[in-house]
Scaffold this motif. Structure first.
Motif, mmCIF file in Angstrom:
data_model
loop_
_atom_site.group_PDB
_atom_site.id
_atom_site.type_symbol
_atom_site.label_atom_id
_atom_site.label_comp_id
_atom_site.label_asym_id
_atom_site.label_seq_id
_atom_site.Cartn_x
_atom_site.Cartn_y
_atom_site.Cartn_z
ATOM 1 N N UNK A 166 27.204 41.741 31.578
ATOM 2 C CA UNK A 166 28.608 42.285 31.436
ATOM 3 C C UNK A 166 29.272 41.974 32.843
ATOM 4 N N UNK A 167 30.576 42.033 32.535
ATOM 5 C CA UNK A 167 31.490 41.609 33.719
ATOM 6 C C UNK A 167 31.904 42.914 34.466
ATOM 7 N N UNK A 168 31.665 43.067 35.789
ATOM 8 C CA UNK A 168 32.191 44.053 36.492
ATOM 9 C C UNK A 168 33.912 44.069 36.980
ATOM 10 N N UNK A 169 34.396 43.016 36.663
ATOM 11 C CA UNK A 169 35.712 42.697 36.858
ATOM 12 C C UNK A 169 36.525 42.748 35.509
ATOM 13 N N UNK A 170 37.744 42.706 35.898
ATOM 14 C CA UNK A 170 38.653 42.711 34.341
ATOM 15 C C UNK A 170 39.270 41.322 34.285
ATOM 16 N N UNK A 171 38.371 40.449 33.422
ATOM 17 C CA UNK A 171 39.268 39.175 33.099
ATOM 18 C C UNK A 171 39.663 39.459 31.576
ATOM 19 N N UNK A 172 39.939 40.460 31.093
ATOM 20 C CA UNK A 172 40.450 40.486 29.904
ATOM 21 C C UNK A 172 41.784 41.358 29.837
ATOM 22 N N UNK A 334 43.407 51.007 32.018
ATOM 23 C CA UNK A 334 43.181 50.996 30.427
ATOM 24 C C UNK A 334 43.980 51.925 29.856
ATOM 25 N N UNK A 335 45.001 51.783 29.256
ATOM 26 C CA UNK A 335 45.856 52.740 28.258
ATOM 27 C C UNK A 335 45.695 52.480 26.710
ATOM 28 N N UNK A 344 39.638 47.532 25.576
ATOM 29 C CA UNK A 344 40.064 46.582 26.283
ATOM 30 C C UNK A 344 39.071 45.341 26.909
ATOM 31 N N UNK A 345 37.784 45.843 26.871
ATOM 32 C CA UNK A 345 36.827 44.826 27.279
ATOM 33 C C UNK A 345 36.159 44.180 26.239
ATOM 34 N N UNK A 346 35.890 43.122 26.303
ATOM 35 C CA UNK A 346 35.280 42.484 25.080
ATOM 36 C C UNK A 346 33.981 42.815 24.813
ATOM 37 N N UNK A 347 33.472 43.020 23.694
ATOM 38 C CA UNK A 347 32.368 42.976 23.260
ATOM 39 C C UNK A 347 31.532 41.474 23.232
ATOM 40 N N UNK A 348 30.270 41.416 23.307
ATOM 41 C CA UNK A 348 29.641 39.964 23.108
ATOM 42 C C UNK A 348 30.200 39.370 21.832
ATOM 43 N N UNK A 349 30.375 38.087 21.957
ATOM 44 C CA UNK A 349 31.091 37.405 20.930
ATOM 45 C C UNK A 349 30.654 35.982 21.023
ATOM 46 N N UNK A 350 31.251 35.214 20.028
ATOM 47 C CA UNK A 350 30.990 33.705 19.893
ATOM 48 C C UNK A 350 32.356 33.037 19.409
ATOM 49 N N UNK A 473 35.387 47.489 35.718
ATOM 50 C CA UNK A 473 35.157 47.637 34.476
ATOM 51 C C UNK A 473 34.699 49.258 34.134
ATOM 52 N N UNK A 474 34.401 49.925 35.236
ATOM 53 C CA UNK A 474 33.823 51.306 35.023
ATOM 54 C C UNK A 474 35.282 52.067 34.570
ATOM 55 N N UNK A 475 36.197 51.718 34.987
ATOM 56 C CA UNK A 475 37.679 52.207 34.496
ATOM 57 C C UNK A 475 37.646 52.368 33.087
ATOM 58 N N UNK A 476 37.140 51.308 32.672
ATOM 59 C CA UNK A 476 37.544 51.169 30.798
ATOM 60 C C UNK A 476 36.349 51.489 29.997
ATOM 61 N N UNK A 477 36.594 51.860 28.882
ATOM 62 C CA UNK A 477 35.581 52.317 27.910
ATOM 63 C C UNK A 477 34.662 51.066 27.643
ATOM 64 N N UNK A 478 33.107 51.376 27.303
ATOM 65 C CA UNK A 478 32.452 50.421 27.100
ATOM 66 C C UNK A 478 32.876 49.744 25.670
ATOM 67 N N UNK A 479 32.632 48.525 25.244
ATOM 68 C CA UNK A 479 33.134 47.978 24.049
ATOM 69 C C UNK A 479 32.102 48.227 23.032
#
Length: 559
Positions: A166-172, A334-335, A344-350, A473-479
């Motif tokens: 997972x990304x500790x930063x916010x790229x999304x 995160x609002x 707002x955080x992406x789950x794993x995807x393709x 990323x800890x500010x945001x809910x887990x996807x």
């Protein structure tokens, strides 16, 4: 329209050199990168490469450190041309002339090129012993990479190799706000859009003489999604594009004409009436938008981290040189409408409908594929992600990759360009950003916990501490897991009802959203009614039915 390639076309400056990918058996060093396996050195050749995103100056890859090492291995150089102007018009010119660059990464213009037959079939290069690294990295995804005719035309960027990191930063997606606003307000834990806009309104009122812009949005060309996607996120959904997928029934519903979209546009209308919204948001191009973000005059905005990295990095670089400039760094928040769980955080995807391909005009496709196969070796993925041992990263006694404070400091935007981190960050066959190396290190330096923590300035640590977290990323809910994710990545045939619906919807939103936001508040409901009347002519029920079927099929396939 939706955002591209779950994207990470940015350098987050938190020790991540904008090149988050790699895997395999990690060597201790890339100081002496492997030579070509050929017994004889190959003649040098340059291929043309069109990148459909304006994210860097044009360049020959061999003018960068990474590109020169790869040229020494393979004899191949790429002359990269980045987008200038309108993407569809640029691609339309290529198609009309039937003269293409050797390699094309067209981003959102990929359907145009596929429909025109601009790409060659790459199927023969997979399950082929001459290209072992292509098969190692893409083998598990081949069925998903096939077009409707069973052929493979593009190579995507999002496939995860080894474990998901997972990304500790916010790229999304995030609602960004200048740190000085939070500091002045006592670091409130805002969770709703109303709280966010009230902070902006109050701050601008207290700083009337500074010429501040309260809020701007991005609407240029295909990037219009940065404005139109917002209601989906406020509803508590991740970026599935034009639909929100119910997590109980898995039915897909559009939101472009929903009460939530009306509420979002009414909020912008209210901000505009108060002089807090930048009217030029509907005419500015992408470069103008980024220039405003880096001007220190914009208080807040919603957008995706990968899309705004160039502007935010300039502010971050300035703050590293002068800590007083940290006030102008943007903090992600995160609002949702009611302050409930965000996604707002992406789950794993393709992502299936973004990638790179070789055009029918290409001079030597075999040579290009050989370069890509070489690039996919673990040691070269480490090179493009971490760089050179002793220069841009090091390894501790436990085999953990890390960067020193001096290394992190020197990897600024100019260095990213000259070294090549910027150019090899995305846009190539690669190990997906969230991949890990064979020894457990993160492929992306910024995803390595040790690097992320080392990259934080005292000001970064202070504001994270104010909010009781260790990472952004800890500010945001887990996807939540979504096996179909992202829904926007499900391919649609050119000319299909689904593709026609999306084109028509985009035309309507681009026509009416500016009218709705810039209207006199008393006229808003009338303009909204006009918009709904036009929107009602679209076959939205058919679009939702198709998407629901696709999503449920993906769920069944994953069982």
């Amino acid at each position: 329209m939706v955002f591209t390639a779950a994207c990470s076309k940015s350098n987050d400056n938190n020790g991540n050199n904008a090149s988050p990918s790699a895997t395999g058996s990690a060597p201790a060093s890339t100081e002496s990168a492997p030579a070509s396996e050929s017994a004889k050195p190959l003649d040098k050749v340059t291929f043309s490469f069109f990148n459909g995103v304006a994210n860097a100056p044009d360049v020959n890859t061999n003018e960068t450190t990474i590109g020169k090492i790869l040229e020494d291995q393979t004899g191949v150089n790429f002359k990269i041309e980045h987008l200038v102007g309108d993407l569809k018009a640029k691609i339309g010119t290529m198609i009309a002339s039937n003269d293409y660059p050797d390699v094309i990464d067209p981003d959102a213009g990929i359907d145009q090129l596929l429909d025109a037959g601009a790409y060659i079939d790459l199927t023969k290069y997979f399950n082929n012993d001459q290209y072992p690294n292509l098969n190692k990295v893409y083998g598990p995804y081949l069925s998903q990479m096939k077009a409707a005719d069973g052929k493979i035309y593009i190579i995507p960027f999002s496939n995860v190799v080894n474990q998901f990191q997972p990304d500790p930063n916010i790229n999304q997606g995030a609602f960004w706000i200048q740190r000085r606003v939070l500091k002045e307000a006592g670091y409130p834990k805002i969770k709703t859009l109303d709280e966010y806009t009230k902070l902006i309104e109050d701050f601008v009122a207290k700083h009337k003489d500074e010429g501040l812009t309260g809020l701007i949005t991005l609407t240029h060309d295909w990037r219009f999604f940065a404005t139109s996607n917002v209601p989906m996120h406020l509803d508590g959904y991740p970026n599935d594009g034009n639909v929100e997928v119910n997590m109980t029934t898995f039915d897909a519903k559009t939101y472009a004409a929903s009460d939530s979209t009306k509420r979002w546009l009414q909020k912008l209308n209210d901000l505009n009436a108060k002089g807090l919204f930048d009217k030029a948001s509907f005419v500015d191009n992408y470069d103008q938008y980024l220039a405003k973000l880096s001007s220190k005059k914009v208080v807040g905005f919603f957008d995706y981290g990968w899309q705004t990295g160039n502007a935010r990095n300039l502010l971050t670089d300035a703050a590293r040189q002068d800590p007083t400039q940290d006030d102008f760094v943007y903090q992600p928040m995160p609002l949702t409408w009611d302050g409930s769980k965000d996604q707002l955080l992406d789950p794993p995807g393709f992502v299936k409908n973004r990638g790179i391909g070789i055009s029918v005009s290409a001079k030597d496709p075999d040579r290009i594929m050989a370069y890509w196969d070489n690039l996919l070796k673990e040691e070269n993925q480490i090179l493009r992600s971490w760089g050179i041992k002793g220069e841009t990263y090091d390894v501790d006694a436990n085999g953990r990759f890390f960067r020193t404070a001096d290394m992190i400091k020197k990897i600024d935007e100019p260095f990213n360009l000259s070294f090549g981190f910027r150019y090899y960050a995305w846009d190539w066959p690669q190990w997906g950003t969230n991949s890990t190396l064979s020894d457990g290190n993160a492929l992306a330096p910024g995803f390595q916990p040790e690097v992320f923590q080392m990259s934080l300035t005292d000001a970064d640590k202070a504001i994270l501490d104010k909010y009781g977290v260790k990472t952004y990323a800890d500010l945001f809910a887990k996807p939540d897991d979504r096996v179909w994710y992202p829904a926007w990545g499900i391919p649609k045939a050119q000319g299909s009802p689904e593709q026609i619906w999306e084109t028509s919807k985009d035309e309507l939103t681009k026509k009416y959203f500016p009218k709705l936001v810039l209207a006199k508040p008393a006229d808003f409901d009338k303009v909204w009614g006009d918009y709904l009347a036009e929107f009602g002519k679209l076959d939205t029920a058919g679009y939702e039915k198709w998407y629901t079927e696709q999503i449920k099929a993906a769920i069944e396939a994953a069982k």
